[in-house]
Design a protein around this motif. Structure first.
Motif, short mmCIF file in Angstrom:
data_model
loop_
_atom_site.label_atom_id
_atom_site.label_comp_id
_atom_site.label_asym_id
_atom_site.label_seq_id
_atom_site.Cartn_x
_atom_site.Cartn_y
_atom_site.Cartn_z
N LEU A 88 57.73 40.32 75.19
CA LEU A 88 56.56 41.10 74.77
C LEU A 88 56.54 41.43 73.28
O LEU A 88 55.47 41.74 72.74
CB LEU A 88 56.48 42.40 75.57
N GLY A 89 57.69 41.39 72.61
CA GLY A 89 57.75 41.73 71.19
C GLY A 89 56.89 40.85 70.32
O GLY A 89 56.03 41.34 69.59
N PRO A 90 57.07 39.52 70.38
CA PRO A 90 56.20 38.66 69.56
C PRO A 90 54.92 38.30 70.31
O PRO A 90 54.70 37.17 70.69
CB PRO A 90 57.08 37.42 69.33
N GLY A 98 52.78 35.81 67.26
CA GLY A 98 54.11 36.08 66.74
C GLY A 98 54.31 37.54 66.41
O GLY A 98 53.85 38.42 67.12
N CYS A 99 54.98 37.79 65.33
CA CYS A 99 55.30 39.15 64.87
C CYS A 99 54.86 39.27 63.42
O CYS A 99 55.24 38.45 62.58
CB CYS A 99 56.80 39.39 65.01
N PHE A 100 54.06 40.28 63.11
CA PHE A 100 53.54 40.46 61.76
C PHE A 100 54.68 40.62 60.74
O PHE A 100 54.65 40.04 59.66
CB PHE A 100 52.60 41.67 61.72
N ALA A 101 55.71 41.39 61.10
CA ALA A 101 56.82 41.61 60.17
C ALA A 101 57.56 40.29 59.90
O ALA A 101 57.91 39.99 58.75
CB ALA A 101 57.78 42.67 60.70
N VAL A 102 57.79 39.50 60.94
CA VAL A 102 58.46 38.21 60.75
C VAL A 102 57.58 37.28 59.92
O VAL A 102 58.06 36.63 58.99
CB VAL A 102 58.82 37.56 62.12
N LEU A 157 61.52 32.57 67.55
CA LEU A 157 60.53 32.64 68.63
C LEU A 157 59.19 33.15 68.09
O LEU A 157 58.13 32.63 68.45
CB LEU A 157 61.05 33.56 69.73
N SER A 158 59.25 34.13 67.22
CA SER A 158 58.02 34.68 66.62
C SER A 158 57.30 33.61 65.80
O SER A 158 56.06 33.53 65.83
CB SER A 158 58.35 35.87 65.72
N MET A 159 58.06 32.80 65.09
CA MET A 159 57.45 31.72 64.32
C MET A 159 56.88 30.65 65.26
O MET A 159 55.81 30.11 65.01
CB MET A 159 58.47 31.10 63.36
#
Length: 184
Positions: A88-90, A98-102, A157-159
């Protein structure tokens, strides 16, 4: 006496975030931010010092909203929290993947120093939370070392969410990782 503002800070952050996420810090134009937020330049500058400040506040807002999900702090601590975090994180937010921070890490060389600090502190806190969950499972390997591996996996994974990877493929990778780390 100036006109009363007809917007709220949280609403501006929610609407600016997808612009920064999609375009990056450098390529997000003030015009795009005005259109997305519905707030003109003078209104934005009355609430935020500059584009850097709006970006950093958007980043902070994003990270705080993730913390509210309590993915890594639910009791009991352990592997289930980590697996839920990876699933659920990304996650996609308003069409972003994905993830904005990543995603923002790719611009470290040009990000405001404050944004780099926010991301660095967030990743450190994330590693600590992951390590606490691992330690609760009493692994054979050092919990901090395993946490670093999981955080690196999360970054990749986020990428990968930005590629058109299938949900099944991503779920399989998470399941494989969880099977591996639980033996360490």
């Amino acid at each position: 006496m100036g006109r009363p503002k007809n917007f709220n800070r949280k609403g501006v952050l929610e609407k600016a975030l997808p612009v920064f996420w999609r375009r990056g810090f450098a390529d997000a134009s003030l015009h795009e931010l005005e259109v997305a937020t519905g707030v003109n330049k003078s209104g934005l500058y009355s609430e935020f010092q500059d584009k850097e400040d709006l970006f950093m506040q958007s980043l902070q807002y994003y990270l705080e909203s993730l913390e509210k999900k309590r993915l890594l702090t639910a009791e009991p601590l352990g592997w289930n929290n980590i697996e839920r975090f990876l699933k659920l994180g990304p996650s996609s937010t308003e069409g972003q993947k994905g993830c904005f921070a990543v995603s923002s890490m790719r611009e470290f060389a040009i990000l405001p120093p404050g944004a780099v600090s926010i991301i660095t502190r967030s990743r450190s806190k994330l590693k600590q939370l992951i390590a606490k969950n691992i330690a609760a499972e009493r692994p054979k390997m050092n919990a901090d070392s395993v946490a670093e591996l999981i955080l690196t996996f999360f970054t990749g994974l986020s990428m990968e969410h930005n590629l058109s990877s299938s949900r099944a493929s991503i779920a399989r990778k998470i399941e494989d990782l969880m099977n591996i780390v639980q033996t360490l």
